[in-house]
Design a protein around this motif. Structure first.
Motif, mmCIF file in Angstrom:
data_model
loop_
_atom_site.group_PDB
_atom_site.id
_atom_site.type_symbol
_atom_site.label_atom_id
_atom_site.label_comp_id
_atom_site.label_asym_id
_atom_site.label_seq_id
_atom_site.Cartn_x
_atom_site.Cartn_y
_atom_site.Cartn_z
ATOM 1 N N ASP A 1 0.813 -1.223 0.000
ATOM 2 C CA ASP A 1 0.000 0.000 0.000
ATOM 3 C C ASP A 1 0.842 1.265 0.000
ATOM 4 O OD1 ASP A 1 -2.910 -0.969 0.398
ATOM 5 O OD2 ASP A 1 -1.787 -2.106 1.879
ATOM 6 N N ASP A 2 2.061 1.185 0.556
ATOM 7 C CA ASP A 2 2.869 2.394 0.655
ATOM 8 C C ASP A 2 4.336 2.005 0.806
ATOM 9 O OD1 ASP A 2 3.447 5.115 0.760
ATOM 10 O OD2 ASP A 2 1.766 5.532 2.103
ATOM 11 N N PHE A 3 5.214 3.002 0.613
ATOM 12 C CA PHE A 3 6.656 2.802 0.764
ATOM 13 C C PHE A 3 7.196 3.814 1.757
ATOM 14 C CE2 PHE A 3 6.594 0.263 -3.011
ATOM 15 C CZ PHE A 3 7.751 -0.502 -2.950
ATOM 16 N N ILE A 4 8.107 3.373 2.595
ATOM 17 C CA ILE A 4 8.925 4.278 3.395
ATOM 18 C C ILE A 4 10.359 4.007 2.980
ATOM 19 C CG2 ILE A 4 9.709 4.922 5.689
ATOM 20 C CD1 ILE A 4 7.025 4.105 6.787
ATOM 21 N N THR A 5 11.019 5.034 2.472
ATOM 22 C CA THR A 5 12.356 4.867 1.928
ATOM 23 C C THR A 5 13.397 4.911 3.033
ATOM 24 O OG1 THR A 5 11.638 5.938 -0.114
ATOM 25 C CG2 THR A 5 13.998 5.752 0.241
ATOM 26 N N LYS A 6 14.305 3.954 2.999
ATOM 27 C CA LYS A 6 15.428 3.960 3.937
ATOM 28 C C LYS A 6 16.461 4.980 3.465
ATOM 29 C CE LYS A 6 14.999 -0.892 5.313
ATOM 30 N NZ LYS A 6 15.687 -2.208 5.373
ATOM 31 N N PRO A 7 17.150 5.684 4.363
ATOM 32 C CA PRO A 7 17.047 5.575 5.826
ATOM 33 C C PRO A 7 15.722 6.132 6.351
ATOM 34 C CG PRO A 7 18.427 7.429 5.249
ATOM 35 C CD PRO A 7 18.136 6.716 3.963
ATOM 36 N N VAL A 8 15.243 5.510 7.408
ATOM 37 C CA VAL A 8 13.917 5.824 7.943
ATOM 38 C C VAL A 8 14.014 6.911 9.001
ATOM 39 C CG1 VAL A 8 11.955 4.898 9.207
ATOM 40 C CG2 VAL A 8 13.064 3.515 7.453
ATOM 41 N N ASP A 9 13.226 7.959 8.831
ATOM 42 C CA ASP A 9 13.071 8.982 9.862
ATOM 43 C C ASP A 9 11.951 8.509 10.797
ATOM 44 O OD1 ASP A 9 11.387 11.437 10.832
ATOM 45 O OD2 ASP A 9 13.417 12.181 10.510
ATOM 46 N N PHE A 10 12.270 8.345 12.084
ATOM 47 C CA PHE A 10 11.302 7.741 12.998
ATOM 48 C C PHE A 10 10.031 8.571 13.151
ATOM 49 C CE2 PHE A 10 15.211 5.608 14.718
ATOM 50 C CZ PHE A 10 14.865 4.356 14.257
ATOM 51 N N GLU A 11 10.148 9.898 13.146
ATOM 52 C CA GLU A 11 8.945 10.736 13.244
ATOM 53 C C GLU A 11 8.044 10.509 12.030
ATOM 54 O OE1 GLU A 11 7.219 12.959 15.082
ATOM 55 O OE2 GLU A 11 8.400 12.302 16.786
ATOM 56 N N TRP A 12 8.658 10.455 10.852
ATOM 57 C CA TRP A 12 7.872 10.214 9.634
ATOM 58 C C TRP A 12 7.254 8.816 9.674
ATOM 59 C CZ3 TRP A 12 5.264 12.400 6.081
ATOM 60 C CH2 TRP A 12 4.936 11.739 4.896
ATOM 61 N N LEU A 13 8.000 7.843 10.168
ATOM 62 C CA LEU A 13 7.475 6.485 10.311
ATOM 63 C C LEU A 13 6.229 6.478 11.189
ATOM 64 C CD1 LEU A 13 7.907 3.331 10.055
ATOM 65 C CD2 LEU A 13 9.179 3.510 12.196
ATOM 66 N N ILE A 14 6.300 7.145 12.335
ATOM 67 C CA ILE A 14 5.165 7.175 13.270
ATOM 68 C C ILE A 14 3.949 7.818 12.612
ATOM 69 C CG2 ILE A 14 4.330 8.255 15.407
ATOM 70 C CD1 ILE A 14 7.253 7.900 16.463
ATOM 71 N N ARG A 15 4.167 8.935 11.917
ATOM 72 C CA ARG A 15 3.038 9.651 11.315
ATOM 73 C C ARG A 15 2.384 8.841 10.207
ATOM 74 N NH1 ARG A 15 5.781 15.694 10.868
ATOM 75 N NH2 ARG A 15 5.838 16.118 13.105
ATOM 76 N N LEU A 16 3.201 8.228 9.355
ATOM 77 C CA LEU A 16 2.635 7.472 8.240
ATOM 78 C C LEU A 16 1.913 6.229 8.728
ATOM 79 C CD1 LEU A 16 2.298 7.188 5.198
ATOM 80 C CD2 LEU A 16 4.426 5.891 5.146
#
Length: 559
Positions: A359-374
């Motif tokens: 459904d979606d991609f989070i590109t590495k390196p992962v920003d933890f704040e962005w991870l939490i929000r998404l």
């Protein structure tokens, strides 16, 4: 839905759990990650030094090269996430060099000296890097919890009708004149605004931003809906109001489901990275299950049914795309969000991943704040859609099919853990008389009132469904029949005291129930049949009673 993101009531509650705790969790993740990266650099350097010193070259040396390539791949993926981008880039170059050795099977020319130069560069990159990861700044400030109950705002001449409608759905209400926005608290659990004949956004504007909001108006066209959306209004219902739709929205807003923490399954073959994602998400108030073994994923999803799966795209043995295909083979999990974590930049490759279930991609390196929000955004959206599909529109309770799925799931849990559940089947007494004497709209109000009584009187962990028509079912988790009797009989007594009005006539309705235990009936159909039989024993005994299997000494108290 604008009111339910990080700035809305649900988001405020999640951040309000403890903003300090969230930031501390991220800091601990960063420091633990920094220590791990240093250990991995040392391990990879030692492995490469051993490879470079291998004379003569043997088959065993080839195995050591493959193991070192695995270490380099892990380091390249984890280092940037923990704030070591230079280490990540050098580790990726090391992996490429080692893969070249694997393909050629024998070192040639400058292969081994090049490997040692990369090791030196790796150690130098570590020394130049920060000793901790990025620590995100704090988010929005904590907001007070919303005031419970439904707030109503309408012109003075229409408040009584709106109040009668919402109380008839089984909700407590506080009514406020449309011209008195100062009478509303700063945060509410739900707000219903009746804009009457003309939609005046200038008048409505001061009422907004206090919680989930439903707009009712006589004339609703596309322009009105656009204006409502731009102002952050969650739902728009034209007059005459459909009570079922209004009840479903209100149940979604204040029925308690949104207060349950989001659940996430993290799948990554790198245990350190998996723990880091888990710590970051748990620090944001989520419940996280982790696994480093892709083969465990189908069983974990079936056991826990998470709101979202967070999965590495590149894993040995089973790729993320293949695992997504396996998950999508079950119709139960077609709507389960899968978010891939990947350094993949190729748009075609990302499209293939989406085609096969991502459904979606989070590109590495992962920003933890962005991870939490998404993750929060995706989980919230999925929960809302699942709620719409799984719940009865009149009452907001689980519908028949989904209730049975939940019951089967809980019985499997009981078999695994030795826990006990009780199943209660409830039925409105003489309900046909209500419909015949007062009409089907009055009957709908009675059904909604019983649903509301069940939600208010039972625990949040108990599972409530509309089993069919005027019949309801309740799974009381980790509860023996005697405890279930106490809870269900309180529902019976409270409901019998409610008075209903139709025109100038008033009436009351009672309910009967039967309760059976998973200890006596381990299979779903047997348990349902036992509770149903006890329900009809209560009916034959005179109604307005709760019968419990094997507990003849319990008798309902008079109302």
């Amino acid at each position: 839905m604008t009111s339910h993101g990080p700035a809305g009531p649900a988001g405020a509650r999640e951040r309000g759990i403890s903003e300090d705790k969230r930031v501390a969790a991220l800091r601990e993740v960063a420091l633990a990650g920094a220590r791990t990266i240093a250990d991995r650099v040392a391990a990879l350097a030692a492995a490469c030094a051993a490879i470079a010193g291998t004379v003569p070259w043997t088959e065993a040396a080839g195995s050591r090269v493959a193991a070192a390539a695995g270490l380099a791949r892990q380091l390249a993926g984890s280092a940037a996430t923990f704030g070591f981008p230079h280490v990540s880039r050098v580790a990726a170059s090391l992996e490429t060099a080692l893969q070249g050795l694997i393909r050629r099977r024998q070192p040639s020319g400058d292969d081994l000296p090049h490997l040692l130069r990369l090791v030196d560069a790796l150690q130098s990159a570590l020394l130049r890097s920060p000793t901790s990861a990025r620590i995100a700044a704090g988010g929005p400030t904590w907001q007070p919890p919303p005031v419970q109950g439904v707030y109503l705002a309408a012109p003075a001449g229409r408040l009584d009708d709106l109040r009668l409608l919402v109380t008839g759905l089984g909700f407590s209400v506080v009514a406020v004149d449309l011209d008195r926005p100062d009478a509303l608290p700063r945060q509410v659990a739900a707000l219903v605004i009746d804009a009457a004949e003309r939609l005046d956004m200038a008048k409505i504007g001061p009422l907004l931003g206090r919680g989930p909001t439903i707009l009712v108006a006589d004339q609703i066209d596309l322009d009105a809906r656009l204006a409502a959306a731009r102002c952050g209004i969650d739902a728009v219902i034209p007059q005459p109001v459909d009570p079922g739709e209004l009840a479903e929205w209100l149940n979604g807003f204040i029925g308690g489901a949104s207060e349950q923490p989001y659940s996430v399954l993290v799948v990554d073959d790198d245990a350190v990275i998996a723990r880091a994602y888990s710590a970051a998400l748990e620090g944001a108030g989520m419940v996280v299950e982790t696994t480093c073994d892709p083969a465990e994923v189908p069983a974990l999803i079936a056991a826990h049914f998470p709101d979202l799966v967070l999965m590495d795209l590149q894993m040995p043995g089973i790729s993320g795309i293949e695992l997504a295909q396996v998950i999508r083979q079950s119709r139960r999990f077609l709507s389960l969000p899968i978010v891939f974590l990947s350094a993949e930049q190729d748009a075609d490759r990302q499209l293939v991943a989406r085609r096969f279930g991502g459904d979606d991609f989070i590109t590495k390196p992962v920003d933890f704040e962005w991870l939490i929000r998404l993750v929060r955004l995706r989980a919230e959206r999925a929960r809302s859609l699942r709620s719409a599909m799984e719940h009865d529109s009149l009452t907001g309770l689980l519908h028949h099919g989904r209730f049975k799925d939940k019951l089967q799931h809980e019985l499997e849990r009981c078999r695994r853990t030795g826990a006990e559940i009780s199943l209660a089947m409830l039925d409105l007494d003489h309900f046909k008389r209500v419909n015949d004497s007062y009409g089907h709209l009055a009957g709908d109000r009675v059904i909604r009132a019983l649903a509301r009584t069940l939600r208010v009187r039972l625990r949040r962990i108990d599972l409530i469904g509309r089993y069919g028509g005027e019949e309801f079912a309740v799974i009381l988790l980790d509860t023996a029949p005697t405890g279930a009797f106490t809870a269900i009989d309180q529902v019976r007594q409270a409901f019998a005291q409610q008075q209903f009005r139709e025109g100038d006539r008033t009436f009351r309705v009672t309910v009967s129930a039967g309760i059976a235990s998973s200890r006596a009936h381990r299979h779903m159909n047997e348990l349902i049949a036992a509770a149903d039989a006890l329900l009809y024993e209560a009916k034959r005994a005179g109604r307005d009673a709760v019968f419990v299997e094997g507990v003849s000494e319990l008798a309902p108290e008079p109302c």
